[in-house]
Motif scaffolding. Structure first.
Motif, PDB file in Angstrom:
ATOM      1  N   GLU A  23      12.026  60.291  21.256  1.00 53.67           N
ATOM      2  CA  GLU A  23      11.514  59.453  20.173  1.00 53.67           C
ATOM      3  C   GLU A  23      12.066  59.833  18.812  1.00 53.67           C
ATOM      4  N   ILE A  24      12.767  60.953  18.724  1.00 54.35           N
ATOM      5  CA  ILE A  24      13.330  61.411  17.454  1.00 54.35           C
ATOM      6  C   ILE A  24      14.831  61.174  17.496  1.00 54.35           C
ATOM      7  N   SER A  25      15.295  60.189  16.741  1.00 58.68           N
ATOM      8  CA  SER A  25      16.678  59.723  16.890  1.00 58.68           C
ATOM      9  C   SER A  25      17.641  60.488  15.993  1.00 58.68           C
ATOM     10  N   THR A  26      17.622  61.817  16.119  1.00 57.26           N
ATOM     11  CA  THR A  26      18.517  62.679  15.349  1.00 57.26           C
ATOM     12  C   THR A  26      19.719  63.110  16.190  1.00 57.26           C
ATOM     13  N   TYR A  27      20.114  62.290  17.143  1.00 60.43           N
ATOM     14  CA  TYR A  27      21.261  62.617  17.981  1.00 60.43           C
ATOM     15  C   TYR A  27      21.979  61.328  18.363  1.00 60.43           C
ATOM     16  N   SER A  28      23.264  61.460  18.675  1.00 60.28           N
ATOM     17  CA  SER A  28      24.045  60.295  19.093  1.00 60.28           C
ATOM     18  C   SER A  28      24.524  60.415  20.523  1.00 60.28           C
ATOM     19  N   GLY A  29      24.714  61.634  21.002  1.00 62.39           N
ATOM     20  CA  GLY A  29      25.260  61.789  22.351  1.00 62.39           C
ATOM     21  C   GLY A  29      25.348  63.245  22.744  1.00 62.39           C
ATOM     22  N   GLY A  30      26.453  63.587  23.409  1.00 64.34           N
ATOM     23  CA  GLY A  30      26.586  64.886  24.047  1.00 64.34           C
ATOM     24  C   GLY A  30      26.448  66.077  23.118  1.00 64.34           C
ATOM     25  N   LEU A  31      27.010  66.008  21.910  1.00 65.89           N
ATOM     26  CA  LEU A  31      26.930  67.133  20.981  1.00 65.89           C
ATOM     27  C   LEU A  31      25.482  67.418  20.606  1.00 65.89           C
ATOM     28  N   GLY A  32      24.730  66.363  20.328  1.00 69.79           N
ATOM     29  CA  GLY A  32      23.337  66.543  19.954  1.00 69.79           C
ATOM     30  C   GLY A  32      22.474  66.985  21.117  1.00 69.79           C
ATOM     31  N   VAL A  33      22.744  66.452  22.307  1.00 65.24           N
ATOM     32  CA  VAL A  33      21.979  66.857  23.485  1.00 65.24           C
ATOM     33  C   VAL A  33      22.261  68.329  23.805  1.00 65.24           C
ATOM     34  N   LEU A  34      23.517  68.736  23.670  1.00 70.68           N
ATOM     35  CA  LEU A  34      23.862  70.137  23.862  1.00 70.68           C
ATOM     36  C   LEU A  34      23.110  71.010  22.864  1.00 70.68           C
ATOM     37  N   ALA A  35      23.043  70.570  21.603  1.00 71.95           N
ATOM     38  CA  ALA A  35      22.311  71.340  20.593  1.00 71.95           C
ATOM     39  C   ALA A  35      20.832  71.439  20.961  1.00 71.95           C
ATOM     40  N   GLY A  36      20.254  70.335  21.419  1.00 74.10           N
ATOM     41  CA  GLY A  36      18.863  70.374  21.827  1.00 74.10           C
ATOM     42  C   GLY A  36      18.628  71.318  22.983  1.00 74.10           C
ATOM     43  N   ASP A  37      19.532  71.311  23.962  1.00 80.56           N
ATOM     44  CA  ASP A  37      19.398  72.222  25.100  1.00 80.56           C
ATOM     45  C   ASP A  37      19.559  73.679  24.660  1.00 80.56           C
ATOM     46  N   THR A  38      20.406  73.911  23.662  1.00 81.04           N
ATOM     47  CA  THR A  38      20.554  75.252  23.094  1.00 81.04           C
ATOM     48  C   THR A  38      19.223  75.748  22.550  1.00 81.04           C
ATOM     49  N   VAL A  39      18.556  74.900  21.769  1.00 84.71           N
ATOM     50  CA  VAL A  39      17.279  75.298  21.178  1.00 84.71           C
ATOM     51  C   VAL A  39      16.209  75.457  22.255  1.00 84.71           C
ATOM     52  N   ARG A  40      16.215  74.564  23.253  1.00 80.68           N
ATOM     53  CA  ARG A  40      15.224  74.675  24.332  1.00 80.68           C
ATOM     54  C   ARG A  40      15.383  75.983  25.103  1.00 80.68           C
TER      55      ARG A  40
END
Length: 563
Positions: A23-40
């Motif tokens: 629900e938080i649209s601060t990503y566009s694709g793979g780079l952002g998803v990778l960053a999110g997985d890093t934080v998780r």
């Protein structure tokens, strides 16, 4: 709440985009998803990180498609106050001779294991700013080069200032791609020598000290992925903040190359797969580019039916995903197949909801979902429609597609339209569905619900690719070009299958794809259920156990952060 995070030294992880939740649209694709997985994973492992990004109030975009497959971009706003809390600090950044004030929101990412990680989202939408400056942090990857440079100044310069204003003690800075490289200029100013200690002709900056503080991960071998700005624009936007002669030494004589600046100012540099590191060393001679292959977050990217199965048979898997190596011996064939059928049913329901098309649970389903752009070659599977239809005559197949094209990528948009023309041409022979608005929720349904994950990039332009890793966690094997992570992950016939050779221009990739489908993949699926499930288990045990963000973060901790 902030006081919980500032008492210990942290790694400051800077990223232009980060996928925190759907629900938080601060990503566009793979780079952002990778960053999110890093934080998780940092939250799961209780590694002391603090992430800095932009609030991107208006998001990237929400995609819809007309009957011809033309992409229509809609705003995708989100309200920070719903998910984050405002922080009690403001910092300023000099932009075009004005003082631009930057505030921040604190989003706390909470692990399913109880760990918590602070994410600082920078925001210029403040009444004290001029109207145009309020929008600097609104649109992810929006606007012209001037807008992008302003955003990167807020991220890099403003981000460092914000961390110190909030009282964070930073051990090191990790730049996730070059967008945040201006943070190195702010650090140079903070670690400048006193004027009386600088001899004529010497630089006034302690460059070695700043390098010791900085790590840089480069993510793309594609030239368009490296931000460049003319120096006249840099001077107009950043003014006296920039020491232009020094900047030209560090970031390129002809223009500001953000990747070059990050390379020059980082002690630790890495690519995101072994093959990508080799490519990067050729692109950037003289730099030691190490390899830390990307990974995906185990808990976030395993569908509920599979997670329940792993909980029962491989307890502890989501914290120690290396335990999934036991999947081959500890999980029965029927249990794996039943869990996959449940995940497939969830995808079939979503397909029906989004497209009105009801696909068949007993028909082999191929999945392809990537950012739609030329080097990803989304058209490769449809290079010969008659051959594809012929294969489907002997072995039933159905195909599910998804993906967005960047609003300024006309080639990517044309590719989506061409895919829709192929869908119409194959009507009545092969069922193909294109699902709109690919996001994290749809991605999870696809990587767990299809039977085969297809990936067709043009070598060597795939830096890593993580969608196939997500599929592997769910027991879905890949049929992929040997590039990025798949060079390391593919064990032929055990974890999936290769398209084409390990080198060469890829001219025969389409033929290889069709041959592998017709002669190997589909016969195995329909004629040897035990053999097929063995490959599913191989994907879990030999790929899922390795290509995860827990292993990735442990590598960053030992190789980059502790030195």
């Amino acid at each position: 709440m902030l006081h919980r995070f500032v008492h210990q030294e942290r790694i400051a992880y800077f990223t232009m985009e980060v996928a925190l939740r759907n629900e938080i649209s601060t990503y566009s694709g793979g780079l952002g998803v990778l960053a999110g997985d890093t934080v998780r994973s940092a939250a799961d492992l209780e590694l002391p990180l603090v992430t800095v990004s932009l609030v991107s109030r208006q998001g990237y975009f929400r995609q819809s498609l007309d009957a011809e497959g033309r992409q229509i971009e809609h705003p995708d706003p989100w309200e920070p106050a719903r998910f984050a809390q405002p922080l009690p600090a403001k910092v300023s950044v000099p932009i075009e001779g004005r003082v631009v004030w930057v505030a921040a929101w604190l989003y706390v990412l909470e692990s399913h294991r109880g760990g918590r990680q602070p994410v600082i989202l920078l925001d210029t939408s403040l009444p004290e700013n001029a109207e145009p400056d309020r929008a600097i942090t609104d649109y992810l990857y929006g606007g012209d080069p001037t807008y992008r440079l302003k955003q990167e100044a807020v991220l890099g310069i403003g981000g460092v200032r914000m961390l110190y204003a909030l009282g964070f003690r930073v051990r090191q800075f990790h730049m996730n791609e070059g967008h945040s490289a201006l943070l190195t200029l702010e650090l140079l100013e903070r670690y400048a020598y006193p004027p009386e200690d600088v001899r004529p002709g010497e630089l006034r900056y302690d460059i070695p000290r700043v390098r010791e503080l900085c790590n840089f991960t480069t993510h793309t071998p594609v030239e368009a992925g490296h931000d460049r700005f003319p120096y006249d624009l840099v001077q107009r936007v950043l003014g006296d903040f920039v020491d232009l002669p020094t900047l030209k030494q560090l970031a390129g004589a002809g223009e500001l190359n953000m990747t070059q600046l990050a390379l020059s100012m980082s002690e630790y540099i890495n690519g995101v797969a072994k093959r990508h590191a080799e490519t990067s060393r050729r692109m950037f001679p003289g730099y030691q580019v190490r390899a830390v292959t990307n990974g995906v977050h185990p808990f976030a990217w395993t569908a509920p039916p599979l997670a329940k199965l792993y909980d029962a048979h491989v307890p502890g898997w989501c914290h120690e995903p290396e335990l999934l190596v036991r999947a081959e011996c500890c999980i029965g064939d029927e249990a794996i197949w039943a869990a996959h059928r449940e995940a497939k049913a969830a995808l079939l329901d979503k397909v029906a909801t989004l497209s009105g098309v009801r696909l068949d649970a007993d028909t082999a389903m191929l999945g392809f979902a990537r950012r739609m752009t030329a080097y990803k070659r989304p058209e490769l599977l449809f290079s010969d429609l008659e051959r594809l239809a012929s294969i489907a005559t002997n072995h039933r197949i159905q195909i599910v597609l998804a993906g967005k094209a960047h609003p300024r990528d006309e080639g990517g948009k044309r590719a989506i339209e061409q895919l829709h023309r192929h869908i119409r041409a194959l009507s009545g022979r092969v069922r193909v569905v294109f699902l709109p608005n690919y996001d994290m929720a749809l991605a999870l349904l696809m990587v767990s619900g299809v039977d085969v994950w297809v990936n067709t990039p043009l070598r060597p332009l795939e830096a890593s690719g993580t969608s196939g890793m997500k599929a592997a966690l769910n027991g879905v094997p890949s049929l992929s070009v040997l590039d990025g992570w798949w060079v390391e992950g593919r064990i032929e016939g055990i974890t999936g299958w290769a398209i084409g050779d390990d080198d060469g221009p890829g001219e025969r990739d389409a033929e290889s794809l069709y041959d592998k489908l017709e002669r190997v993949v589909l016969p195995l699926y329909y004629e040897n259920r035990a053999g097929w499930i063995a490959v599913m288990k191989g994907a879990i045990a030999k790929n899922g156990s390795v290509f995860n963000s827990h292993r990735m973060m442990r590598r960053y901790a030992t190789d980059a952060y502790i030195r």
